[in-house]
Design a protein around this motif. Structure first.
Motif, PDB file in Angstrom:
ATOM      1  N   TYR A   4      33.851  -7.029 -13.095  1.00 36.88           N
ATOM      2  CA  TYR A   4      32.648  -6.654 -13.838  1.00 36.88           C
ATOM      3  C   TYR A   4      33.017  -6.405 -15.288  1.00 36.88           C
ATOM      4  O   TYR A   4      33.969  -5.675 -15.576  1.00 36.88           O
ATOM      5  CB  TYR A   4      32.058  -5.386 -13.211  1.00 36.88           C
ATOM      6  CG  TYR A   4      30.652  -4.992 -13.646  1.00 36.88           C
ATOM      7  CD1 TYR A   4      29.825  -5.839 -14.364  1.00 36.88           C
ATOM      8  CD2 TYR A   4      30.148  -3.740 -13.297  1.00 36.88           C
ATOM      9  CE1 TYR A   4      28.538  -5.467 -14.730  1.00 36.88           C
ATOM     10  CE2 TYR A   4      28.856  -3.355 -13.646  1.00 36.88           C
ATOM     11  CZ  TYR A   4      28.059  -4.216 -14.368  1.00 36.88           C
ATOM     12  OH  TYR A   4      26.788  -3.839 -14.729  1.00 36.88           O
ATOM     13  N   ARG A  14      28.739 -10.481 -15.265  1.00 35.02           N
ATOM     14  CA  ARG A  14      27.702  -9.541 -14.852  1.00 35.02           C
ATOM     15  C   ARG A  14      26.957  -9.978 -13.590  1.00 35.02           C
ATOM     16  O   ARG A  14      25.904  -9.451 -13.259  1.00 35.02           O
ATOM     17  CB  ARG A  14      26.708  -9.339 -16.005  1.00 35.02           C
ATOM     18  CG  ARG A  14      27.315  -8.655 -17.224  1.00 35.02           C
ATOM     19  CD  ARG A  14      26.315  -8.472 -18.350  1.00 35.02           C
ATOM     20  NE  ARG A  14      25.138  -7.711 -17.927  1.00 35.02           N
ATOM     21  CZ  ARG A  14      24.070  -7.497 -18.701  1.00 35.02           C
ATOM     22  NH1 ARG A  14      24.040  -8.001 -19.929  1.00 35.02           N
ATOM     23  NH2 ARG A  14      23.051  -6.800 -18.247  1.00 35.02           N
ATOM     24  N   PRO A  73      35.104  -1.014 -11.390  1.00 35.17           N
ATOM     25  CA  PRO A  73      35.213  -2.372 -11.936  1.00 35.17           C
ATOM     26  C   PRO A  73      36.638  -2.727 -12.362  1.00 35.17           C
ATOM     27  O   PRO A  73      37.307  -1.954 -13.051  1.00 35.17           O
ATOM     28  CB  PRO A  73      34.286  -2.338 -13.166  1.00 35.17           C
ATOM     29  CG  PRO A  73      33.388  -1.163 -12.939  1.00 35.17           C
ATOM     30  CD  PRO A  73      34.222  -0.173 -12.197  1.00 35.17           C
TER      31      PRO A  73
END
Length: 348
Positions: free
Chosen positions: A188, A193, A212
């Motif tokens: 991420y 995204r 992430p």
């Protein structure tokens, strides 16, 4: 001595365990970062108020865990007690057929080997490193529950699961009254995204915290590269920069990547901070994020990354970064027609 102003703390998903909003990832340990450099990174991270340290058995074929273990053994009790330790198992650690996967047989050996390399009796977070299509999910989750009951694992977690796989894992664990996963590790960043379509909503719905990885997109958000300056030398992208761009070209095209970099640079220059600090601050503020995993090759890079700990972007800065990095919704059911059909208000 701990810093006067500590890093922000958040709960590890829906558990009651507090962790720092920035996590030290150790994938470089034993590969791009030697042991003295790794120990220096760990010292700097803890001194900055960091608590969550993440590793995995496959990082440098177990050497990363050994490096972390030797660091823990050489530090005083107050430092060891402060660290929230996470590791993972699933990928091959040998050539035999059962030296990989999420079967009870492999995970039992993988966890015991990780504990041995780390020099500890338990880890706070043990994560399935990826989905295993050959092993019944019930088998994997039952092993994790047994490991929690045995005191070897504090909490179970997941990594690299899709939205439906995550939801299935939570549903099965709740149905069978097993320990429910508390976190998910996804790729991420401002350039990646895709998790926002299904994974982030699933984490929010179930109370899982996101950890992430790849927050600087393999170095593209580091500020080293521009439209006119190609990666060179021994950087991660220097050998084949075009190949390094391929993953991001598939989402919005090459121009989107450069537009994102330029927007990050503009915000960084206006705030007098580095590009990595802007990218990390943006990600830290995203919904469901518990802790952003930093993966630095050098202590200098880590120190700069840690400078994002108290950086809060303005609404205007965030809106600009959101817009320029928007991957655009894919086709139905995520596009305009799908949103329309899933929407409902009291008026119609």
């Amino acid at each position: 001595m701990w810093p006067a102003v500590r890093m922000e703390l958040r709960t590890l998903g829906r558990s009651g365990c507090a962790v720092s909003a920035l996590c030290l990832g150790t994938m470089t340990f034993g590969a791009e970062t030697d042991e003295p450099g790794a120990h220096e990174q760990l010292d700097v991270f803890v001194e900055a108020g960091g608590t969550l340290v993440d590793t995995a058995d496959v990082y440098s074929a177990g050497l990363s865990e050994e490096i972390v273990g030797r660091w823990l053994a050489a530090r005083p009790a107050d430092v060891r007690d402060r660290v929230v330790l996470a590791t993972k198992g699933r990928f091959p650690m040998g050539t035999e057929p059962n030296a990989l996967g999420s079967s009870r047989r492999h995970l039992r050996r993988a966890l015991d080997d990780s504990l041995r390399r780390l020099g500890v009796e338990h880890v706070d977070l043990y994560q399935l490193h990826a989905w295993d299509p050959l092993t019944p999910l019930e088998e994997s989750l039952r092993f994790l529950d047994d490991a929690v009951s045995a005191g070897k694992v504090g909490y179970p977690g997941l990594s690299n699961f899709t939205g439906w796989q995550l939801q299935r894992a939570v549903d099965v664990a709740e149905r069978d009254r097993l320990a429910v996963p508390v976190t998910l590790q996804p790729n991420y960043s401002l350039l990646v995204r895709g998790v926002e379509a299904e994974i982030v909503p699933a984490c929010l719905f179930n109370g899982l915290g996101l950890l992430p990885w790849g927050p600087l997109a393999g170095g593209w958000l580091s500020g080293k590269y521009t439209r006119d300056q190609r990666p060179q030398g021994t950087t991660r992208l220097g050998e084949d920069p075009d190949r390094g761009m391929e993953a991001y070209d598939r989402v919005g095209g090459r121009e989107r990547t450069w537009d994102v970099l330029e927007a990050v640079q503009d915000v960084a220059e206006a705030r007098g901070v580095s590009m990595p600090q802007v990218a990390l601050a943006w990600l830290r503020a995203r919904p469901a994020v518990t802790s952003v995993i930093l993966g630095a090759r050098t202590t200098g890079q880590l120190r700069d990354n840690l400078g994002s700990a108290d950086l809060v972007l303005s609404a205007e800065e965030t809106a600009r970064l959101d817009a320029v990095s928007d991957p655009a919704a894919p086709d139905y059911p995520y596009g305009e027609l799908g949103v329309e059909q899933r929407s409902r208000t009291l008026s119609g």
